[in-house]
Design an enzyme around this catalytic site. Structure first.
Site, PDB file in Angstrom:
ATOM      1  N   HIS A 141      13.359  29.605   7.286  1.00 27.31           N
ATOM      2  CA  HIS A 141      12.267  30.552   7.523  1.00 27.31           C
ATOM      3  C   HIS A 141      12.374  31.163   8.908  1.00 27.31           C
ATOM      4  CE1 HIS A 141       9.903  30.399   3.955  1.00 27.31           C
ATOM      5  NE2 HIS A 141      10.024  29.090   3.916  1.00 27.31           N
ATOM      6  N   ARG A 172      25.906  42.481  -5.564  1.00 24.04           N
ATOM      7  CA  ARG A 172      27.197  42.199  -6.218  1.00 24.04           C
ATOM      8  C   ARG A 172      27.325  40.688  -6.395  1.00 24.04           C
ATOM      9  NH1 ARG A 172      28.897  46.851  -2.856  1.00 24.04           N
ATOM     10  NH2 ARG A 172      30.081  48.274  -4.147  1.00 24.04           N
ATOM     11  N   ARG A 214      23.432  42.738 -10.229  1.00 25.52           N
ATOM     12  CA  ARG A 214      24.486  43.167 -11.129  1.00 25.52           C
ATOM     13  C   ARG A 214      25.210  41.906 -11.600  1.00 25.52           C
ATOM     14  NH1 ARG A 214      29.388  46.440  -9.484  1.00 25.52           N
ATOM     15  NH2 ARG A 214      29.894  44.766  -8.082  1.00 25.52           N
ATOM     16  N   GLU A 273      29.986  53.733 -14.722  1.00 27.29           N
ATOM     17  CA  GLU A 273      31.150  53.776 -13.837  1.00 27.29           C
ATOM     18  C   GLU A 273      32.447  53.985 -14.610  1.00 27.29           C
ATOM     19  OE1 GLU A 273      31.494  50.162 -11.574  1.00 27.29           O
ATOM     20  OE2 GLU A 273      30.883  48.901 -13.236  1.00 27.29           O
ATOM     21  N   ASN A 281      32.424  54.463  -7.163  1.00 31.51           N
ATOM     22  CA  ASN A 281      33.724  53.936  -6.727  1.00 31.51           C
ATOM     23  C   ASN A 281      34.673  53.835  -7.921  1.00 31.51           C
ATOM     24  OD1 ASN A 281      32.252  53.566  -4.407  1.00 31.51           O
ATOM     25  ND2 ASN A 281      31.972  51.371  -4.712  1.00 31.51           N
ATOM     26  N   ASP A 282      34.145  53.253  -8.996  1.00 32.99           N
ATOM     27  CA  ASP A 282      34.983  53.129 -10.189  1.00 32.99           C
ATOM     28  C   ASP A 282      35.017  54.412 -10.996  1.00 32.99           C
ATOM     29  OD1 ASP A 282      36.255  50.602 -10.202  1.00 32.99           O
ATOM     30  OD2 ASP A 282      34.306  49.657 -10.488  1.00 32.99           O
ATOM     31  N   CYS A 316      24.930  53.820  -6.874  1.00 35.02           N
ATOM     32  CA  CYS A 316      25.120  52.681  -5.984  1.00 35.02           C
ATOM     33  C   CYS A 316      26.555  52.618  -5.449  1.00 35.02           C
ATOM     34  CB  CYS A 316      24.738  51.371  -6.660  1.00 35.02           C
ATOM     35  SG  CYS A 316      25.728  50.994  -8.104  1.00 35.02           S
TER      36      CYS A 316
END
Ligand code: PEP
Ligand code: MG
Length: 550
Positions: free
Chosen positions: A187, A293, A329, A428, A451-452, A499
């Site tokens: 914490h 991710r 994801r 993607e 990206n993909d 994203c």
């Protein structure tokens, strides 16, 4: 110069004198008492006073660090009222005819040791909380208040700062926090992050006398330089002034809405790969997490992460985000992200190979374990689920079937989860983009993984820097595809985001907003500059020409 190193929990440079803070470890004396009832009453009064302090702390912390982080002080109030804890104190007073301070210290130790020995990480953390409340009550009893810093601004150095200490510090007098113990998930670390103060934990024991010494805390590298030499000082000062200049300009964006001039609210979310990144997300005031991710939990290990391990991470992220959306994801292992224990076959073209949802649909045990962990975490925050690398309707349907199966199993075992968890897919692959009108009827949202999508649309390996030029040359094709996806989403009434890395390209922000993008998810450090851009954009006034006519 003495250099010590720990784990950075919040970046930034702080330069000043060290102030060592004791962990308020009272040297409690044991003495005999005559009147048991009086002593029990003394403890009761101290408990009530401690609870009042905690209530005040909660109210202050809600304003400074938000409701979820402040909640620790509510938990502390409940812990003080715990009947086992109170019975133990009273029993010791009664049976040993001893003072309340001693009974508290013994009870606090016993309970803390009991929590510390538990397997569950959450329960382990409670050991610190028991110590914290016990110290607080003893402090009230002995009227000892040793928690304020009266001197000038200082680098606070402690063995392991308690959450209540951390939040009580006058922020204007704290340059940085450094602790010898402590985890990045404690914490204290969470509070330090949300307080926007450079912080380093886990430096290990420091034997040298450091109180009052001049030092530099480098929250970027996790290093502390004590009595720094001239060249280090100059280097750090330069770093600090650069950092301050940048920060100053962008700090103005904090707390502001991510809204365009003509009033469209954009969800400006952050991408993360681990729990440790949440600090940056909070520090940069992201509206949520648009891409967690999760495969990073599987990498660098010898075996699969267990359901409990995953649940604990997802849950902590959800709790730290305090009601803001977090999109997890599911496993995207394969291609460039390999873990040997999966024993995957060697492939000619791994990027076009057995990865992500393809693997999950075959290795259902692994997939179901992850889904269980995510669903369980959904009971603790605003969690959404997102599936990578979708190419077909079949895949979506199969995933949904498995999800329903897992939900059913959880319900049968009366395990809590959000039955209506938001379910989305990544767009993607060109197949998903072109089929997006069909897929939109099956899901709650789309998140475009540029990206993909770029690599598959333009047939250029994202790992090959030689092909970078093609990304520019082929960009119009990609933008056209993004427009198609936006249109499908809008027609079906679902939201759509981006994203992939392209989301943070400010040269494209106007295009994205005009095309109908509702969410942009970028690395935390890009949040404030992108918010500025969004707030300067008037979608209504943008010419239709900036988006292709599809
Ligand atoms: C993408 O492909 O754009 C994406 C966000 O996922 P990753 O970079 O993890 O493949
Ligand atoms: Mg991807």
């Amino acid at each position: 110069m003495l250099t010590i190193e720990g784990k950075s929990v919040f970046a930034g440079i702080a330069i000043g004198n060290i102030k060592c803070i004791d962990k308020t470890n009272h040297k409690v004396k044991r003495y005999k008492i005559e009147n048991v009832d009086n002593e029990i009453n003394r403890v009761k009064k101290a408990c009530n006073q401690a609870k009042k302090q905690l209530e005040k702390l909660y109210n202050e912390a809600v304003v400074t660090v938000g409701e979820a982080n402040a909640d620790i002080f509510n938990i502390h109030q409940m812990m003080i009222d715990d009947s086992d804890y109170r019975d133990s104190i009273e029993n010791i007073i009664k049976t040993e005819m001893v003072n309340g301070e001693y009974a508290l210290a013994v009870t606090g130790d016993n309970f803390a040791n009991m929590f510390a020995s538990m397997d569950d990480e959450y329960m382990k953390e409670r050991a610190n909380d028991v110590r914290d409340i016990t110290n607080r009550i003893i402090t009230v009893l002995t009227k000892d208040t040793n928690m304020s810093i009266n001197e000038d601004k200082a680098i606070i150095f402690g063995e392991d700062l308690l959450p209540s200490q951390t939040v009580q510090f006058d922020k204007s007098k704290v340059l940085a926090f450094v602790t010898m113990k402590g985890s990045v998930n404690s914490h204290t670390a969470i509070l330090a992050r949300t307080m926007n103060i450079p912080a380093i934990v886990g430096t290990g024991k420091i034997n040298a006398e450091i109180d009052g010494k001049y030092a530099i805390v480098d929250g970027f590298s996790g290093k502390v330089y004590i009595d720094p030499d001239e060249s280090t000082l100059i280097r750090m000062m330069e770093l600090k002034s650069k950092e301050e200049e940048n920060k100053k300009l962008l700090q103005k964006m904090k707390g502001k809405e991510s809204v365009t001039l003509d009033g469209k609210k954009i969800n400006l979310f952050a991408n993360i790969g681990s729990l440790a990144d949440v600090g940056e997300v909070l520090a940069n005031d992201a509206d949520g997490i648009g891409l967690f991710r999760s495969e990073f939990l599987y990498l660098g290990k010898n075996t699969y992460p267990t359901e409990e391990e995953q649940f604990s991470v997802y849950k902590t992220v959800a709790q730290n985000m305090a009601g803001k959306k977090i999109i997890i994801r599911t496993l995207d292992i394969g291609a460039d992200k390999q873990a040997s224990y999966f024993n995957l076959d060697k492939e000619e073209n791994p990027a076009l190979g057995f990865r992500a949802v393809r693997l999950c649909l075959e290795r259902r045990d692994i997939f179901k374990t992850q889904l269980r962990a995510i669903l369980r975490a959904s009971a603790f925050g605003n969690v959404s689920l997102m599936i990578p690398m979708i190419v077909s309707l079949d895949e979506i349907k199969k995933v949904k079937e498995i999800l329903e199966e897992v939900k059913k199993e959880l319900a049968e075992n009366t395990i809590s989860f959000n039955k209506n968890i938001e379910f989305g897919i990544m767009i993607e692959t060109p197949a998903a983009a072109i089929m997006s009108d069909v897929f939109a009827k099956e899901v709650d949202f789309f998140s475009i993984g540029t990206n993909d999508l770029i690599q598959y649309m333009l047939a250029c390996d994202r790992q090959n820097p030689k092909l970078d030029y093609l990304c520019d040359e082929g960009m119009n094709a990609v933008l056209r595809m993004i427009k198609i996806v936006c249109k499908s989403a809008s027609k079906a009434g679902i939201w759509v985001g981006i994203c992939g890395e392209l989301a943070s390209d400010k040269n494209l922000t106007e295009f994205f907003l005009k095309a109908g993008i509702d969410e942009l998810s970028v690395s935390p450090t890009n949040i404030l500059s992108l918010r500025k851009k969004i707030r300067e954009t008037d979608i209504y006034k943008l010419s239709d020409d900036i988006v292709c006519d599809i």
